[in-house]
Design a protein around this motif. Structure first.
Motif, PDB file in Angstrom:
ATOM      1  N   ILE A   1     -17.936  41.872  42.176  1.00  0.00           N
ATOM      2  CA  ILE A   1     -16.971  40.765  42.109  1.00  0.00           C
ATOM      3  C   ILE A   1     -15.688  41.280  41.469  1.00  0.00           C
ATOM      4  O   ILE A   1     -15.697  42.247  40.710  1.00  0.00           O
ATOM      5  N   SER A   2     -14.575  40.625  41.782  1.00  0.00           N
ATOM      6  CA  SER A   2     -13.302  40.938  41.127  1.00  0.00           C
ATOM      7  C   SER A   2     -12.949  39.792  40.196  1.00  0.00           C
ATOM      8  O   SER A   2     -13.691  38.809  40.095  1.00  0.00           O
TER       9      SER A   2
ATOM     10  N   VAL B   1     -18.887  39.848  46.719  1.00  0.00           N
ATOM     11  CA  VAL B   1     -18.903  38.394  46.536  1.00  0.00           C
ATOM     12  C   VAL B   1     -17.530  37.888  46.065  1.00  0.00           C
ATOM     13  O   VAL B   1     -17.090  38.227  44.954  1.00  0.00           O
TER      14      VAL B   1
ATOM     15  N   LEU C   1     -25.391  35.737  43.377  1.00  0.00           N
ATOM     16  CA  LEU C   1     -25.203  36.146  41.988  1.00  0.00           C
ATOM     17  C   LEU C   1     -26.457  35.873  41.144  1.00  0.00           C
ATOM     18  O   LEU C   1     -26.763  36.617  40.204  1.00  0.00           O
TER      19      LEU C   1
ATOM     20  N   THR D   1     -11.323  38.014  46.790  1.00  0.00           N
ATOM     21  CA  THR D   1     -12.279  38.814  47.542  1.00  0.00           C
ATOM     22  C   THR D   1     -12.177  40.293  47.191  1.00  0.00           C
ATOM     23  O   THR D   1     -11.101  40.871  47.305  1.00  0.00           O
TER      24      THR D   1
ATOM     25  N   THR E   1     -14.854  35.418  44.382  1.00  0.00           N
ATOM     26  CA  THR E   1     -14.903  34.440  43.304  1.00  0.00           C
ATOM     27  C   THR E   1     -13.649  33.570  43.357  1.00  0.00           C
ATOM     28  O   THR E   1     -12.645  33.957  43.958  1.00  0.00           O
TER      29      THR E   1
ATOM     30  N   SER F   1     -15.261  37.903  33.950  1.00  0.00           N
ATOM     31  CA  SER F   1     -16.381  37.498  34.809  1.00  0.00           C
ATOM     32  C   SER F   1     -17.446  36.755  34.012  1.00  0.00           C
ATOM     33  O   SER F   1     -18.131  35.875  34.553  1.00  0.00           O
TER      34      SER F   1
ATOM     35  N   ALA G   1     -22.450  32.203  47.375  1.00  0.00           N
ATOM     36  CA  ALA G   1     -22.044  33.145  46.333  1.00  0.00           C
ATOM     37  C   ALA G   1     -22.905  32.955  45.089  1.00  0.00           C
ATOM     38  O   ALA G   1     -23.373  33.931  44.482  1.00  0.00           O
TER      39      ALA G   1
ATOM     40  N   ALA H   1     -18.393  44.096  37.811  1.00  0.00           N
ATOM     41  CA  ALA H   1     -17.231  43.217  37.688  1.00  0.00           C
ATOM     42  C   ALA H   1     -15.977  43.993  37.335  1.00  0.00           C
ATOM     43  O   ALA H   1     -16.026  44.982  36.586  1.00  0.00           O
TER      44      ALA H   1
END
Length: 280
Positions: free
Chosen positions: A81-82, A8, A26, A86, A10, A40, A22, A34
Motif C-alpha cells: 500500500i502507499s 492495494v 488487508l 494506487t 488506499t 498506514s 481492499a 507500506a
C-alpha cells in the motif's frame, strides 16, 4: 507453495472510499508493506486491522522488492500500500511489478482510489483522451523537455503539484504553453476539497493573492484543433507552393501524392496546386 502479492489502493483522503475487497485483502495477508508505516497505521487502526508492517518506499524499493518476492516464494501473502491512492502511480509499486513479471510471480492489482480520474472528471475538460505526467521536475532545465514534448498534444494534461511549488509551476506552464484553461483540484475527497476552474493567467494572479494549501492536481486543456491547424499552416507560410511540393518530393513522396498533401496542408484546390507543379 508460493504465496501471493497484492497491490492495494488506499483512500486519497476520505477513509470511507476504501473498498470492501481492499479491507478483505488487508485482513487476510501475512504482511503489509507500506510507504509510510506511521501513516498506514492510522488507516489500519481505523479499520481494526492488526498486521506485521514493513517499510516499502522509493528509497528502499529496489532492495526491498527482492526481499518481498523471496517471502512470497516462501509462501507469505503480502499486500503493498502507499500513503494514499494506487501503488505504482506516482508511488512505489512499478519496480516490484516488473520483477514479478520477470520471475513469473503471481500478483493481483486491486482497483481503487486515484486522484487522476477524480480530478479529470471534476475539471469538465475532455475526458476521452489524457496524458498524466505526475510531478514535474523542480528545475526548469529538466522540465522544459517534458513540456516541449506535450505542448502540441491535443490530450488533456494532468500533473500533481505540492503547495510550495505551485505558483512557480503555474508560471512555468503559462510561459511555455500559453493561457489555457486549467482546473485546480485541491485536497480531493477531504474536508477542504476545492475545485477552481480558471485560465493559467487567472490562476497565477489568484495564487499570488491566496497562499496555496494542500496537495494539488492540475488538469489543463490540450491544444485546440484550431491552434494545431493554425500552427500547421504557419509552417508553410515561408515556402512557396513549388517549394512545398518539392519538400515532400525530397522526402521520397511521388509528385502526385506530394500535390495532394500540399492541397490539404494549404486548404487549396488540387487544380491550383497542379498549376504550380508545372513549374517544377
Amino acid at each position: 507453495m508460493a504465496g501471493k502479492l497484492y497491490l492495494v489502493p488506499t483512500p486519497i483522503g476520505n477513509l470511507k472510499d476504501i473498498t470492501l475487497r481492499a479491507l478483505e485483502v488487508l485482513e487476510s495477508v501475512d504482511i503489509i508493506a507500506a510507504e509510510d508505516t506511521r501513516q498506514s497505521l492510522k488507516l489500519l487502526n481505523h479499520f481494526n486491522i492488526k498486521k506485521i508492517l514493513i517499510s516499502y518506499h522509493k528509497f528502499n524499493e529496489l532492495g526491498k522488492s527482492e526481499d518481498i518476492i523471496r517471502q512470497v516464494k516462501e509462501g507469505k501473502n503480502i499486500a503493498i500500500i502507499s500513503d494514499a491512492g494506487t501503488p505504482g502511480i506516482s508511488d512505489p509499486g512499478s519496480v516490484i511489478v516488473s520483477k514479478c513479471i520477470e520471475q513469473n510471480i503471481e500478483f493481483v492489482v486491486l482497483p481503487g482510489a486515484t486522484a487522476i480520474t477524480t480530478a479529470l472528471v471534476y475539471s469538465g475538460l475532455d475526458t476521452t483522451k489524457f496524458i498524466f505526467r505526475g510531478f514535474l521536475p523542480r528545475e526548469n532545465k529538466e522540465r522544459k523537455p517534458i513540456i516541449d514534448d506535450l505542448i502540441n498534444r491535443s490530450e488533456t494534461l494532468i500533473f500533481y503539484e505540492a503547495p510550495h511549488r505551485l505558483l512557480s509551476t503555474l508560471e512555468f506552464l503559462y510561459e511555455n504553453i500559453g493561457n489555457r484553461k486549467i482546473s485546480m483540484c485541491r485536497e480531493l475527497t477531504k474536508l477542504y476539497e476545492e475545485i477552481i476552474r480558471l485560465t493559467l493567467e487567472q490562476a497565477i494572479e489568484y495564487y499570488k493573492q491566496n497562499s496555496p494549501r494542500g496537495e494539488y492536481v492540475l488538469v489543463i486543456e490540450g491544444k485546440s484543433k484550431e491552434a494545431i491547424d493554425k500552427d500547421e499552416r504557419a509552417k508553410w507560410d515561408s515556402l512557396t507552393i513549388e517549394e512545398h511540393i518539392q519538400k515532400y518530393m525530397d522526402d521520397g513522396i511521388n509528385k502526385k501524392d506530394a500535390m495532394k498533401l500540399v492541397a490539404k496542408d494549404r486548404n487549396l484546390p488540387k487544380s491550383e496546386i497542379y498549376k504550380h507543379s508545372l513549374k517544377l
